[in-house]
Design an enzyme around this catalytic site. Structure first.
Site, PDB file in Angstrom:
ATOM      1  N   ASP A  96       0.859   5.447  -0.190  1.00  0.00           N
ATOM      2  CA  ASP A  96       0.019   6.640  -0.101  1.00  0.00           C
ATOM      3  C   ASP A  96       0.878   7.890   0.011  1.00  0.00           C
ATOM      4  O   ASP A  96       1.809   7.948   0.823  1.00  0.00           O
ATOM      5  CB  ASP A  96      -0.878   6.584   1.143  1.00  0.00           C
ATOM      6  CG  ASP A  96      -1.978   5.553   1.038  1.00  0.00           C
ATOM      7  OD1 ASP A  96      -2.645   5.499  -0.004  1.00  0.00           O
ATOM      8  OD2 ASP A  96      -2.173   4.804   2.018  1.00  0.00           O
ATOM      9  N   ASP A 108       0.873  -1.168   0.000  1.00  0.00           N
ATOM     10  CA  ASP A 108       0.000   0.000   0.000  1.00  0.00           C
ATOM     11  C   ASP A 108       0.913   1.222   0.000  1.00  0.00           C
ATOM     12  O   ASP A 108       1.799   1.328   0.862  1.00  0.00           O
ATOM     13  CB  ASP A 108      -0.888  -0.008   1.245  1.00  0.00           C
ATOM     14  CG  ASP A 108      -1.935   1.093   1.242  1.00  0.00           C
ATOM     15  OD1 ASP A 108      -2.334   1.546   0.149  1.00  0.00           O
ATOM     16  OD2 ASP A 108      -2.365   1.495   2.334  1.00  0.00           O
TER      17      ASP A 108
END
Length: 152
Positions: A97, A95
């Site tokens: 971000d 992930d």
């Protein structure tokens, strides 16, 4: 365009083609390139339905890319690592971000910088406070160190 810095949060809680979560985080850092600094990797409990612990860190990326261009690059890396869109907060191999940008805030469809949730997430603020302790949140004016202390 002028070269700016971005703080990118990296997390993994599912093994993938590069190994376990810590190995996936390390491989993602190598794949991103243009890294100027990296925080230590920490292990954190999951949020939501996942039962697997996360390996989390944050890195600084120096680039001339605009926020949407960097986001597109991050999405390509996630796809190359086997990330598929699905259940929110489910186990994931990687992930990535964008959580902070040295040029200030950014808002466009599909991207808000700083990340709207980063101020309430220990697993993001701990690496950020280690990486850029005196950098300020452009919306609150507080440093990363202060934001982390407020979670205390």
């Amino acid at each position: 365009m002028v070269k700016t810095s971005y703080a990118v949060a990296i997390g993994s809680n599912r093994p993938g083609r590069h190994g376990g979560p810590r190995a996936m985080v390390a491989a993602a850092i190598r794949a991103l390139g243009s890294i100027t600094a990296a925080a230590p990797v920490i292990e954190t409990p999951p949020i939501g339905p996942s039962i697997r612990r996360f390996a989390n860190t944050a890195v600084l990326i120096g680039t001339e890319e605009s926020p949407p261009e960097l986001l597109a690059r991050l999405k390509r890396v996630e796809a190359a690592f086997g990330r598929r869109r699905g259940q929110r907060w489910a186990a994931r191999p990687i992930d990535l971000d964008i959580v902070w940008w040295s040029a200030g805030p950014w808002a466009s469809p599909g991207l808000i910088v700083p990340h709207p949730q980063f101020r309430s997430r220990d697993f993001v603020l701990r690496p950020l406070a280690a990486l850029i302790p005196d950098a300020r949140d452009p919306l609150t004016g507080l440093t990363m160190r202060h934001l982390l202390a407020r979670l205390g």
